[in-house]
Write a protein that holds these residues in place. Structure first.
Motif, PDB file in Angstrom:
ATOM      1  N   ARG A  77     -30.681  51.856 -35.640  1.00  0.00           N
ATOM      2  CA  ARG A  77     -31.304  51.167 -36.764  1.00  0.00           C
ATOM      3  C   ARG A  77     -30.540  51.937 -38.056  1.00  0.00           C
ATOM      4  O   ARG A  77     -29.873  51.097 -39.017  1.00  0.00           O
ATOM      5  CB  ARG A  77     -32.624  51.473 -36.898  1.00  0.00           C
ATOM      6  CG  ARG A  77     -33.285  50.298 -38.066  1.00  0.00           C
ATOM      7  CD  ARG A  77     -34.981  50.307 -38.271  1.00  0.00           C
ATOM      8  NE  ARG A  77     -35.452  50.475 -37.129  1.00  0.00           N
ATOM      9  CZ  ARG A  77     -36.267  51.495 -36.572  1.00  0.00           C
ATOM     10  NH1 ARG A  77     -36.477  52.560 -37.299  1.00  0.00           N
ATOM     11  NH2 ARG A  77     -36.917  51.379 -35.397  1.00  0.00           N
ATOM     12  N   ALA A  78     -30.566  53.299 -38.236  1.00  0.00           N
ATOM     13  CA  ALA A  78     -29.942  53.942 -39.401  1.00  0.00           C
ATOM     14  C   ALA A  78     -28.275  53.659 -39.155  1.00  0.00           C
ATOM     15  O   ALA A  78     -27.659  53.477 -40.404  1.00  0.00           O
ATOM     16  CB  ALA A  78     -29.784  55.370 -39.269  1.00  0.00           C
ATOM     17  N   GLU A  79     -27.683  53.347 -38.403  1.00  0.00           N
ATOM     18  CA  GLU A  79     -26.329  53.260 -38.183  1.00  0.00           C
ATOM     19  C   GLU A  79     -26.147  51.499 -38.674  1.00  0.00           C
ATOM     20  O   GLU A  79     -25.291  51.297 -39.438  1.00  0.00           O
ATOM     21  CB  GLU A  79     -25.485  53.241 -36.851  1.00  0.00           C
ATOM     22  CG  GLU A  79     -25.591  54.568 -36.498  1.00  0.00           C
ATOM     23  CD  GLU A  79     -24.873  54.812 -35.206  1.00  0.00           C
ATOM     24  OE1 GLU A  79     -24.584  53.772 -34.662  1.00  0.00           O
ATOM     25  OE2 GLU A  79     -24.919  56.030 -34.726  1.00  0.00           O
ATOM     26  N   ARG A  80     -27.018  50.806 -38.281  1.00  0.00           N
ATOM     27  CA  ARG A  80     -27.057  49.282 -38.817  1.00  0.00           C
ATOM     28  C   ARG A  80     -27.264  49.235 -40.171  1.00  0.00           C
ATOM     29  O   ARG A  80     -26.376  48.537 -40.873  1.00  0.00           O
ATOM     30  CB  ARG A  80     -28.166  48.598 -37.936  1.00  0.00           C
ATOM     31  CG  ARG A  80     -27.661  48.081 -36.484  1.00  0.00           C
ATOM     32  CD  ARG A  80     -28.418  46.766 -35.996  1.00  0.00           C
ATOM     33  NE  ARG A  80     -29.835  47.343 -36.261  1.00  0.00           N
ATOM     34  CZ  ARG A  80     -30.773  47.753 -35.077  1.00  0.00           C
ATOM     35  NH1 ARG A  80     -30.146  48.378 -34.010  1.00  0.00           N
ATOM     36  NH2 ARG A  80     -31.963  48.208 -35.446  1.00  0.00           N
ATOM     37  N   ASP A  81     -28.014  50.227 -40.791  1.00  0.00           N
ATOM     38  CA  ASP A  81     -28.290  50.009 -42.285  1.00  0.00           C
ATOM     39  C   ASP A  81     -27.347  50.464 -42.895  1.00  0.00           C
ATOM     40  O   ASP A  81     -26.939  49.935 -44.138  1.00  0.00           O
ATOM     41  CB  ASP A  81     -29.534  50.856 -42.474  1.00  0.00           C
ATOM     42  CG  ASP A  81     -31.162  50.169 -41.843  1.00  0.00           C
ATOM     43  OD1 ASP A  81     -31.085  49.125 -41.629  1.00  0.00           O
ATOM     44  OD2 ASP A  81     -31.872  50.951 -41.524  1.00  0.00           O
ATOM     45  N   ALA A  82     -26.795  51.419 -42.543  1.00  0.00           N
ATOM     46  CA  ALA A  82     -25.419  52.095 -43.093  1.00  0.00           C
ATOM     47  C   ALA A  82     -24.334  51.140 -43.104  1.00  0.00           C
ATOM     48  O   ALA A  82     -23.653  50.936 -44.187  1.00  0.00           O
ATOM     49  CB  ALA A  82     -25.065  53.355 -42.370  1.00  0.00           C
ATOM     50  N   ARG A  83     -23.984  50.540 -41.967  1.00  0.00           N
ATOM     51  CA  ARG A  83     -22.972  49.499 -41.892  1.00  0.00           C
ATOM     52  C   ARG A  83     -23.468  48.201 -43.060  1.00  0.00           C
ATOM     53  O   ARG A  83     -22.605  47.851 -43.674  1.00  0.00           O
ATOM     54  CB  ARG A  83     -22.905  48.797 -40.491  1.00  0.00           C
ATOM     55  CG  ARG A  83     -22.262  49.843 -39.690  1.00  0.00           C
ATOM     56  CD  ARG A  83     -21.772  49.052 -38.430  1.00  0.00           C
ATOM     57  NE  ARG A  83     -22.862  48.455 -37.722  1.00  0.00           N
ATOM     58  CZ  ARG A  83     -23.234  48.979 -36.443  1.00  0.00           C
ATOM     59  NH1 ARG A  83     -23.115  50.218 -36.474  1.00  0.00           N
ATOM     60  NH2 ARG A  83     -24.403  48.329 -36.196  1.00  0.00           N
ATOM     61  N   ARG A  84     -24.540  47.901 -42.649  1.00  0.00           N
ATOM     62  CA  ARG A  84     -25.096  46.868 -44.050  1.00  0.00           C
ATOM     63  C   ARG A  84     -24.780  47.329 -45.280  1.00  0.00           C
ATOM     64  O   ARG A  84     -24.502  46.615 -46.078  1.00  0.00           O
ATOM     65  CB  ARG A  84     -26.436  46.410 -43.644  1.00  0.00           C
ATOM     66  CG  ARG A  84     -26.792  45.098 -44.191  1.00  0.00           C
ATOM     67  CD  ARG A  84     -28.339  44.706 -43.945  1.00  0.00           C
ATOM     68  NE  ARG A  84     -28.536  44.464 -42.375  1.00  0.00           N
ATOM     69  CZ  ARG A  84     -29.287  45.408 -41.682  1.00  0.00           C
ATOM     70  NH1 ARG A  84     -29.909  46.265 -42.238  1.00  0.00           N
ATOM     71  NH2 ARG A  84     -29.283  45.208 -40.286  1.00  0.00           N
ATOM     72  N   GLU A  85     -25.288  48.655 -45.603  1.00  0.00           N
ATOM     73  CA  GLU A  85     -24.962  49.269 -46.788  1.00  0.00           C
ATOM     74  C   GLU A  85     -23.719  49.063 -47.402  1.00  0.00           C
ATOM     75  O   GLU A  85     -23.229  48.961 -48.657  1.00  0.00           O
ATOM     76  CB  GLU A  85     -25.903  50.435 -47.055  1.00  0.00           C
ATOM     77  CG  GLU A  85     -25.874  51.173 -48.424  1.00  0.00           C
ATOM     78  CD  GLU A  85     -26.830  50.263 -49.346  1.00  0.00           C
ATOM     79  OE1 GLU A  85     -26.328  50.319 -50.628  1.00  0.00           O
ATOM     80  OE2 GLU A  85     -27.931  49.582 -48.862  1.00  0.00           O
ATOM     81  N   GLU A  86     -22.763  49.816 -46.560  1.00  0.00           N
ATOM     82  CA  GLU A  86     -21.241  49.644 -46.652  1.00  0.00           C
ATOM     83  C   GLU A  86     -20.997  48.364 -47.161  1.00  0.00           C
ATOM     84  O   GLU A  86     -20.043  48.176 -47.859  1.00  0.00           O
ATOM     85  CB  GLU A  86     -20.688  50.403 -45.453  1.00  0.00           C
ATOM     86  CG  GLU A  86     -19.118  50.660 -45.666  1.00  0.00           C
ATOM     87  CD  GLU A  86     -18.908  51.572 -46.834  1.00  0.00           C
ATOM     88  OE1 GLU A  86     -17.911  51.441 -47.433  1.00  0.00           O
ATOM     89  OE2 GLU A  86     -19.760  52.294 -47.263  1.00  0.00           O
ATOM     90  N   GLN A  87     -20.945  47.276 -46.180  1.00  0.00           N
ATOM     91  CA  GLN A  87     -20.652  46.156 -46.463  1.00  0.00           C
ATOM     92  C   GLN A  87     -21.240  45.485 -47.704  1.00  0.00           C
ATOM     93  O   GLN A  87     -20.387  44.748 -48.467  1.00  0.00           O
ATOM     94  CB  GLN A  87     -21.184  45.101 -45.450  1.00  0.00           C
ATOM     95  CG  GLN A  87     -20.498  45.290 -44.136  1.00  0.00           C
ATOM     96  CD  GLN A  87     -21.253  44.433 -43.105  1.00  0.00           C
ATOM     97  OE1 GLN A  87     -22.075  43.788 -43.320  1.00  0.00           O
ATOM     98  NE2 GLN A  87     -20.796  44.798 -41.837  1.00  0.00           N
ATOM     99  N   ARG A  88     -22.352  45.829 -48.219  1.00  0.00           N
ATOM    100  CA  ARG A  88     -22.801  45.256 -49.480  1.00  0.00           C
ATOM    101  C   ARG A  88     -22.247  46.093 -50.528  1.00  0.00           C
ATOM    102  O   ARG A  88     -21.762  45.526 -51.627  1.00  0.00           O
ATOM    103  CB  ARG A  88     -24.357  45.688 -49.713  1.00  0.00           C
ATOM    104  CG  ARG A  88     -25.066  45.058 -50.886  1.00  0.00           C
ATOM    105  CD  ARG A  88     -26.581  45.451 -50.712  1.00  0.00           C
ATOM    106  NE  ARG A  88     -27.209  44.937 -49.901  1.00  0.00           N
ATOM    107  CZ  ARG A  88     -27.974  45.859 -48.789  1.00  0.00           C
ATOM    108  NH1 ARG A  88     -27.867  47.085 -48.881  1.00  0.00           N
ATOM    109  NH2 ARG A  88     -28.463  45.119 -47.815  1.00  0.00           N
ATOM    110  N   ARG A  89     -21.740  47.517 -50.557  1.00  0.00           N
ATOM    111  CA  ARG A  89     -21.132  48.112 -51.589  1.00  0.00           C
ATOM    112  C   ARG A  89     -19.626  47.647 -51.686  1.00  0.00           C
ATOM    113  O   ARG A  89     -19.248  47.449 -52.842  1.00  0.00           O
ATOM    114  CB  ARG A  89     -21.127  49.650 -51.198  1.00  0.00           C
ATOM    115  CG  ARG A  89     -20.463  50.598 -51.979  1.00  0.00           C
ATOM    116  CD  ARG A  89     -20.176  52.110 -51.428  1.00  0.00           C
ATOM    117  NE  ARG A  89     -19.251  51.862 -50.701  1.00  0.00           N
ATOM    118  CZ  ARG A  89     -17.764  51.755 -50.824  1.00  0.00           C
ATOM    119  NH1 ARG A  89     -17.418  51.592 -52.013  1.00  0.00           N
ATOM    120  NH2 ARG A  89     -17.017  51.842 -49.738  1.00  0.00           N
TER     121      ARG A  89
END
Length: 549
Positions: free
Chosen positions: A346-358
Motif C-alpha cells: 500500500r505504501a508503494e502504491r501511495d508513493a507512486r500515486r504521490e509521485e505521479q501527482r507531483r
C-alpha cells in the motif's frame, strides 16, 4: 432585700413582676384591683413612672395567662393519659366495644369524669385501636404456633411425599393420634392448615429438585473434565508445532480423531470438539496485539523492514532467532507478516500515486511558465533555442535536469501556438493573457474590507433594481404594452410562415421532388456550436497542410 427607688431597667421590671406574683395578682385582674394589693409594698416604687408600671403590669398579665393556659393543658393531658391506660387495661374492654356501652360502664369512674366530653371520645377511639392491634398480635402468635406445630407433625409422617395431594393428606391426618388429641389444632383454620401443607410440599419438592440438581451437576462436571482433556490435547498439538492460529480442522482431524480424549466428548451436550477447536484458535489470535509489539521490537533491533518483495522465510528466520518470540504462535507470526506485506504494498502504491501527482503538478506549473513567458513564445521556437531563458526559473529547476521531459512539454505547448500571420487572433490572445495577469494581481492586492464594500454596493444595486421593477412608471407601462403587441405579431408571422413552408413541402413531395438542403446560414449556425478547442485544432491542421505545400 430592699429595692431602691432609683432602680431602673430590667432589674426594676423584674422586681415589679415579682411583687405582682407574690401578691397573687391574676391574669384577668384590672390595674385598680392590682393597685389595692401592691401599692403599699416598697417594690411598687421600683419603677418611678406610672406608664412604665402599667406596661410592666400588662406584660406580666400576658405571661401569667400563658402559664395558666400551659398548666391547664398539662392537667388535661395527664387526665387523658390516665383514661387511656385505664381503658386498655380494663379486662372487659374489647375492640368491638361501642362508645355508648363504655359510657354506661365507666360513667362513675373518676378517670372517665376527669376528661371533657370533646376529648373523651378521641381517647376512647385511640384505646380501641390499640386493643385491636393487641388482639391481632395475639391471634397472629396463636396462628404461628399452630402452623409451627403442624409443620413438625407433617415432617414426622412418612406417608406424605412430594406427590401427596391435600385430600389424601386429610385422610392420613385423621388416623394420627397426635393430631386428634392436641387441643392446639381444635380451632385451627382450614386455610391455615392448607397453607402449611402447601409449604411442606414445596419444601419436599425443593429437596427432590436438589437431589436432581446434584445428579445433573455430577454429569456436568464429567462433561467439563472431558472438555478440559480435549483442550489439553490441543495444547499438546500446539507445543509440537502441529497446531497454530492458521490451522484448519480438516487438516488435523485425522490426528485428533484417533485420540481417546476426542471420542470421550462425542455424544455429550454443549460445545463440540469442533467448537473447542475454533475457540482455541480465537484464543491464539487474541494475543495478536501483544505479539505484534514484540515482533516490531525484534524487527527494529534487527533494522529489518518488510518490503513488497520480502520472502516469508527470511522474515521468519529473523523473528524466530530472537528469544522474545519463542512463546509467539507461528500462525500469528504469519498473519503479522501478511499485514506488514500489505502495508508495504500500500505504501508503494501511495508513493507512486504521490509521485505521479507531483509530476503532474510540476508539468502544469512548467506549462504556465511557458504561457507567461516574456517575450511570448512563437510556434517556430525550439526547446534548444529557448532553454537558456528559463534556466533560472523555479519551474525549470523542479525537473532536476530532466531535459527530455521539459522538451516534450515544450513541444506539446508550441503545437497550440498560432502562427504570426493570424495577427488578429494573436493580438486577441495577447490581450486576454495580459488581462488575466492584471486580474491575478488585483485579487492578490485586494483587501477583505474592500471585498465587503464591493459586495455591499452590489447588493444595494440589486435592491434598487428590484425596487424600480416593483414601482412601474406610466412610460414603462406603455413600453410594455407595445412589446406585447410586437411579440404577438411576430408569433403570428412565424406561424403563418411555418404553415406556408409545410404546404410547400407537401406540394413538393406530391410532385416527387426532394426537399432542398439547408442554406449556408444554417450551416454557420451549426458551426457556431463547435467549441474553440475544436476550431483551434482544425486551424493547426490546415496550417500543417499548407506548410507541407
Amino acid at each position: 432585700a430592699v429595692v431602691s427607688t432609683q432602680s431602673t431597667g430590667d432589674d426594676a421590671r423584674n422586681a415589679f413582676k415579682a411583687l405582682l406574683k407574690d401578691k397573687g395578682v391574676a391574669s384577668n385582674a384590672s390595674w385598680e384591683q392590682a393597685m389595692k394589693l401592691i401599692s403599699r409594698d416598697r417594690r411598687y416604687n421600683a419603677i418611678p413612672k406610672l406608664n412604665e408600671k402599667k406596661q410592666t403590669f400588662n406584660a406580666y398579665k400576658t405571661q401569667k395567662a400563658k402559664e395558666e393556659k400551659e398548666e391547664e393543658r398539662q392537667v388535661a393531658k395527664e387526665a387523658k393519659e390516665k383514661l387511656y391506660e385505664f381503658l386498655i387495661s380494663y379486662p372487659h374492654m374489647t375492640s368491638i366495644t361501642l362508645y355508648r356501652k363504655a359510657q354506661e360502664m365507666f360513667e362513675s369512674q373518676k378517670e372517665w369524669i376527669a376528661v371533657p366530653e370533646r376529648d373523651r371520645k378521641d381517647v376512647f377511639e385511640d384505646a380501641v385501636f390499640s386493643i385491636s392491634k393487641r388482639e391481632k398480635k395475639n391471634e397472629a402468635e396463636l396462628r404461628a404456633k399452630q402452623k409451627e406445630e403442624l409443620t413438625l407433625l407433617f415432617e414426622d409422617i412418612k406417608e406424605i411425599t412430594y406427590k401427596t395431594c391435600w385430600i389424601d393428606a386429610l385422610d392420613i391426618l385423621s388416623t394420627v393420634k397426635t393430631f386428634k388429641n392436641n387441643i392446639l389444632f381444635e380451632n385451627m383454620d382450614n386455610e391455615d392448615m392448607l397453607g402449611v401443607f402447601t409449604e411442606h410440599i414445596k419444601a419436599m419438592e425443593l429437596d427432590y429438585e436438589d437431589e436432581k440438581q446434584k445428579k445433573f451437576m455430577k454429569e456436568k462436571r464429567t462433561q467439563r473434565k472431558n472438555r478440559d482433556c480435549f483442550v489439553t490435547l490441543l495444547n499438546e498439538l500446539h507445543t509440537k508445532k502441529k497446531l497454530d492460529s492458521t490451522s484448519l480442522w480438516a487438516d488435523l482431524y485425522p490426528t485428533i480423531s484417533k485420540d481417546s480424549r476426542y471420542t470421550a466428548m462425542l455424544g455429550q451436550p454443549g460445545s463440540t470438539p469442533l467448537d473447542l477447536f475454533k475457540f482455541y484458535l480465537e484464543d491464539l489470535k487474541s494475543t495478536m496485539h501483544e505479539d505484534k509489539k514484540t515482533i516490531k521490537d525484534v524487527l527494529r533491533a534487527a533494522e529489518f523492514e518488510v518490503k513488497s518483495d520480502t520472502p516469508y522465510e527470511k522474515f521468519y528466520g529473523i523473528i524466530s532467532a530472537d528469544e522474545k518470540t519463542k512463546s509467539i504462535d507461528k500462525g500469528n507470526i504469519k498473519l503479522h507478516f501478511l499485514n506488514l506485506l500489505e502495508k508495504a504494498e500500500r505504501a508503494e502504491r501511495d508513493a507512486r500515486r504521490e509521485e505521479q501527482r507531483r509530476i503532474r503538478k510540476r508539468d502544469i506549473s512548467f506549462k504556465h511558465m511557458l504561457e507567461d513567458a516574456e517575450p511570448e513564445l512563437l510556434h517556430t521556437d525550439t526547446w534548444e533555442n529557448v532553454r537558456e531563458r528559463f534556466e533560472e526559473e523555479t519551474q525549470y529547476k523542479a525537473f532536476n535536469g530532466d531535459d527530455k521531459a521539459m522538451a516534450k512539454i515544450f513541444k506539446d505547448y508550441v503545437v497550440t501556438i498560432k502562427p504570426e500571420s493570424d495577427s488578429d487572433d494573436r493580438s486577441e490572445r495577447e490581450r486576454r493573457r495580459k488581462k488575466h495577469k492584471k486580474e491575478k494581481k488585483k485579487k492578490s492586492k485586494r483587501s477583505p474590507s474592500r471585498d465587503r464594500s464591493e459586495k455591499d454596493s452590489s447588493e444595494d444595486e440589486k435592491k434598487s433594481k428590484k425596487k424600480q421593477k416593483r414601482e412601474p412608471t406610466p412610460e414603462k407601462e406603455e413600453t410594455k404594452k407595445k412589446e406585447k403587441k410586437s411579440r404577438k405579431k411576430s408569433k403570428k408571422k412565424k406561424k403563418d410562415k411555418q404553415e406556408s413552408d409545410s404546404d410547400d413541402e407537401k406540394r413538393e413531395q406530391s410532385d416527387g421532388k426532394k426537399p432542398e438542403k439547408k442554406s449556408g446560414a444554417d450551416k454557420s449556425g451549426s458551426d457556431s456550436d463547435i467549441s474553440e478547442d475544436e476550431l483551434e485544432k482544425r486551424r493547426n491542421k490546415l496550417l500543417e497542410e499548407l506548410s507541407k505545400h
